[in-house]
Design a protein around this motif. Structure first.
Motif, PDB file in Angstrom:
ATOM      1  N   PHE A   1       9.492   4.040  -9.623  1.00 49.38           N
ATOM      2  CA  PHE A   1      10.574   3.396 -10.368  1.00 49.38           C
ATOM      3  C   PHE A   1      10.251   1.931 -10.647  1.00 49.38           C
ATOM      4  O   PHE A   1      10.470   1.432 -11.769  1.00 49.38           O
ATOM      5  CB  PHE A   1      11.876   3.503  -9.576  1.00 49.38           C
ATOM      6  N   VAL A   2       9.722   1.235  -9.647  1.00 50.50           N
ATOM      7  CA  VAL A   2       9.392  -0.181  -9.821  1.00 50.50           C
ATOM      8  C   VAL A   2       8.296  -0.354 -10.860  1.00 50.50           C
ATOM      9  O   VAL A   2       8.361  -1.255 -11.713  1.00 50.50           O
ATOM     10  CB  VAL A   2       8.983  -0.806  -8.470  1.00 50.50           C
ATOM     11  N   ASN A   3       7.279   0.477 -10.804  1.00 47.80           N
ATOM     12  CA  ASN A   3       6.203   0.390 -11.796  1.00 47.80           C
ATOM     13  C   ASN A   3       6.731   0.638 -13.206  1.00 47.80           C
ATOM     14  O   ASN A   3       6.300  -0.019 -14.172  1.00 47.80           O
ATOM     15  CB  ASN A   3       5.104   1.403 -11.466  1.00 47.80           C
ATOM     16  N   PHE A   4       7.661   1.580 -13.340  1.00 46.54           N
ATOM     17  CA  PHE A   4       8.274   1.828 -14.641  1.00 46.54           C
ATOM     18  C   PHE A   4       9.041   0.601 -15.122  1.00 46.54           C
ATOM     19  O   PHE A   4       8.925   0.188 -16.285  1.00 46.54           O
ATOM     20  CB  PHE A   4       9.219   3.027 -14.545  1.00 46.54           C
ATOM     21  N   ALA A   5       9.828  -0.002 -14.225  1.00 46.27           N
ATOM     22  CA  ALA A   5      10.602  -1.190 -14.599  1.00 46.27           C
ATOM     23  C   ALA A   5       9.692  -2.348 -14.977  1.00 46.27           C
ATOM     24  O   ALA A   5       9.969  -3.086 -15.938  1.00 46.27           O
ATOM     25  CB  ALA A   5      11.522  -1.594 -13.451  1.00 46.27           C
TER      26      ALA A   5
ATOM     27  N   ASN B   1       0.827  -1.212   0.000  1.00 44.06           N
ATOM     28  CA  ASN B   1       0.000   0.000   0.000  1.00 44.06           C
ATOM     29  C   ASN B   1       0.857   1.257   0.000  1.00 44.06           C
ATOM     30  O   ASN B   1       0.462   2.289   0.503  1.00 44.06           O
ATOM     31  CB  ASN B   1      -0.942   0.015   1.206  1.00 44.06           C
ATOM     32  N   VAL B   2       2.063   1.154  -0.552  1.00 44.35           N
ATOM     33  CA  VAL B   2       2.894   2.341  -0.711  1.00 44.35           C
ATOM     34  C   VAL B   2       2.271   3.248  -1.767  1.00 44.35           C
ATOM     35  O   VAL B   2       1.812   2.777  -2.807  1.00 44.35           O
ATOM     36  CB  VAL B   2       4.331   1.952  -1.129  1.00 44.35           C
ATOM     37  N   SER B   3       2.247   4.536  -1.503  1.00 40.74           N
ATOM     38  CA  SER B   3       1.646   5.484  -2.438  1.00 40.74           C
ATOM     39  C   SER B   3       2.373   5.487  -3.764  1.00 40.74           C
ATOM     40  O   SER B   3       3.583   5.302  -3.845  1.00 40.74           O
ATOM     41  CB  SER B   3       1.686   6.890  -1.827  1.00 40.74           C
ATOM     42  N   ASP B   4       1.618   5.705  -4.837  1.00 43.90           N
ATOM     43  CA  ASP B   4       2.233   5.793  -6.171  1.00 43.90           C
ATOM     44  C   ASP B   4       3.157   6.998  -6.276  1.00 43.90           C
ATOM     45  O   ASP B   4       3.956   7.078  -7.197  1.00 43.90           O
ATOM     46  CB  ASP B   4       1.152   5.877  -7.241  1.00 43.90           C
ATOM     47  N   GLU B   5       3.003   7.947  -5.345  1.00 39.85           N
ATOM     48  CA  GLU B   5       3.882   9.108  -5.348  1.00 39.85           C
ATOM     49  C   GLU B   5       5.261   8.776  -4.784  1.00 39.85           C
ATOM     50  O   GLU B   5       6.192   9.559  -4.898  1.00 39.85           O
ATOM     51  CB  GLU B   5       3.244  10.236  -4.538  1.00 39.85           C
TER      52      GLU B   5
ATOM     53  N   LEU C   1      16.179   2.065 -17.557  1.00 42.20           N
ATOM     54  CA  LEU C   1      16.210   2.278 -16.119  1.00 42.20           C
ATOM     55  C   LEU C   1      17.192   3.385 -15.738  1.00 42.20           C
ATOM     56  O   LEU C   1      16.937   4.163 -14.805  1.00 42.20           O
ATOM     57  CB  LEU C   1      16.576   0.977 -15.398  1.00 42.20           C
ATOM     58  N   GLU C   2      18.314   3.449 -16.452  1.00 39.24           N
ATOM     59  CA  GLU C   2      19.280   4.507 -16.185  1.00 39.24           C
ATOM     60  C   GLU C   2      18.679   5.883 -16.490  1.00 39.24           C
ATOM     61  O   GLU C   2      18.897   6.849 -15.763  1.00 39.24           O
ATOM     62  CB  GLU C   2      20.540   4.293 -17.016  1.00 39.24           C
ATOM     63  N   GLY C   3      17.905   5.934 -17.582  1.00 39.75           N
ATOM     64  CA  GLY C   3      17.228   7.181 -17.916  1.00 39.75           C
ATOM     65  C   GLY C   3      16.214   7.585 -16.859  1.00 39.75           C
ATOM     66  O   GLY C   3      16.086   8.767 -16.523  1.00 39.75           O
ATOM     67  N   GLN C   4      15.496   6.592 -16.304  1.00 38.43           N
ATOM     68  CA  GLN C   4      14.533   6.882 -15.246  1.00 38.43           C
ATOM     69  C   GLN C   4      15.232   7.373 -13.985  1.00 38.43           C
ATOM     70  O   GLN C   4      14.745   8.293 -13.311  1.00 38.43           O
ATOM     71  CB  GLN C   4      13.717   5.618 -14.932  1.00 38.43           C
ATOM     72  N   ILE C   5      16.383   6.800 -13.674  1.00 41.00           N
ATOM     73  CA  ILE C   5      17.153   7.248 -12.508  1.00 41.00           C
ATOM     74  C   ILE C   5      17.606   8.689 -12.695  1.00 41.00           C
ATOM     75  O   ILE C   5      17.533   9.511 -11.768  1.00 41.00           O
ATOM     76  CB  ILE C   5      18.370   6.321 -12.273  1.00 41.00           C
ATOM     77  N   LEU C   6      18.067   9.021 -13.884  1.00 41.06           N
ATOM     78  CA  LEU C   6      18.492  10.398 -14.154  1.00 41.06           C
ATOM     79  C   LEU C   6      17.312  11.370 -14.046  1.00 41.06           C
ATOM     80  O   LEU C   6      17.464  12.491 -13.556  1.00 41.06           O
ATOM     81  CB  LEU C   6      19.127  10.494 -15.539  1.00 41.06           C
ATOM     82  N   SER C   7      16.147  10.924 -14.493  1.00 36.72           N
ATOM     83  CA  SER C   7      14.945  11.753 -14.389  1.00 36.72           C
ATOM     84  C   SER C   7      14.592  12.014 -12.924  1.00 36.72           C
ATOM     85  O   SER C   7      14.264  13.145 -12.545  1.00 36.72           O
ATOM     86  CB  SER C   7      13.785  11.061 -15.103  1.00 36.72           C
ATOM     87  N   GLU C   8      14.679  10.965 -12.104  1.00 39.98           N
ATOM     88  CA  GLU C   8      14.399  11.125 -10.685  1.00 39.98           C
ATOM     89  C   GLU C   8      15.458  11.996 -10.013  1.00 39.98           C
ATOM     90  O   GLU C   8      15.152  12.764  -9.091  1.00 39.98           O
ATOM     91  CB  GLU C   8      14.343   9.757  -9.993  1.00 39.98           C
TER      92      GLU C   8
END
Length: 204
Positions: free
Chosen positions: A74-78, A64-68, A93-100
């Protein structure tokens, strides 16, 4: 000339006040962002994700962790990348990390700039105040010693104001930078786990 010195001294105090307001605003915004992004169950969530990736043939956990939450995002993206069967998961995944990372470090340069420059601005105010004080001493002579001492006291307040702004700002910047570093390291761990999961799944 002395009029400009006095005006400059006033502007220094005004700028210190504005800097403190900006610093507080950035601190509150970053604090709320990190609190929202981290959530309350992130440690448990990360452990569940890693265990599932290491032990289960399919990824099927629920929390029940918030989607925020930054980890949940990150997990949902992966998972989407895995379900689509796209190649280049590592790059995605590297691109997502850079975005975060960009989101985590947003507005931190403001704190860094204020922390580095506030003492110098305060010192400038002190220099201007001392110039004003010595000019008064030269004009009024020994009879104006009381006025001169008051001017020097006011001048030293500028340095104190600069340090009062800089010290908590530097502490806040270091705190958020450390938080961001830990989050990004955890994302790197998750990335490696997903890549390992993809390789093991392809061998089955």
């Amino acid at each position: 000339m002395q009029e400009y010195v006095g005006l400059g001294e006033e502007l220094i105090f005004i700028s210190m006040g504005l800097a403190s307001i900006v610093a507080v605003a950035v601190f509150l915004e970053r604090f709320l962002y990190f609190k929202k992004s981290m959530g309350k169950l992130n440690d448990t969530y990360l452990e569940e994700v890693r265990n599932s990736l290491q032990e289960e043939p399919e990824v099927n956990w629920k929390t029940n962790v918030s989607d925020e939450s930054i980890y949940s995002r990150f997990v949902n993206f992966a998972l989407r990348q895995l379900s689509l069967g796209k190649k280049g998961l590592d790059e995605s995944l590297e691109g997502q990390i850079l975005s975060e990372k960009l989101l985590l470090e947003r507005r931190l340069p403001i704190l860094n700039t204020l922390g580095n420059n506030a003492p110098f601005i305060g010192l400038l105010g002190t220099v201007l105040g001392v110039i004003k004080a010595f000019h008064g001493l030269g004009t009024l002579g020994s009879s104006g010693a009381e006025v001169v001492m008051r001017s020097i006291s006011t001048a030293l307040l500028a340095t104190a104001a600069g340090l009062a702004v800089a010290i908590p700002v530097v502490m806040a910047n270091n705190y958020f930078s450390r938080k961001a570093k830990v989050i990004l390291q955890n994302l790197e761990i998750l990335k490696k786990e997903f890549l390992s999961f993809q390789i093991n799944k392809s061998k089955v």
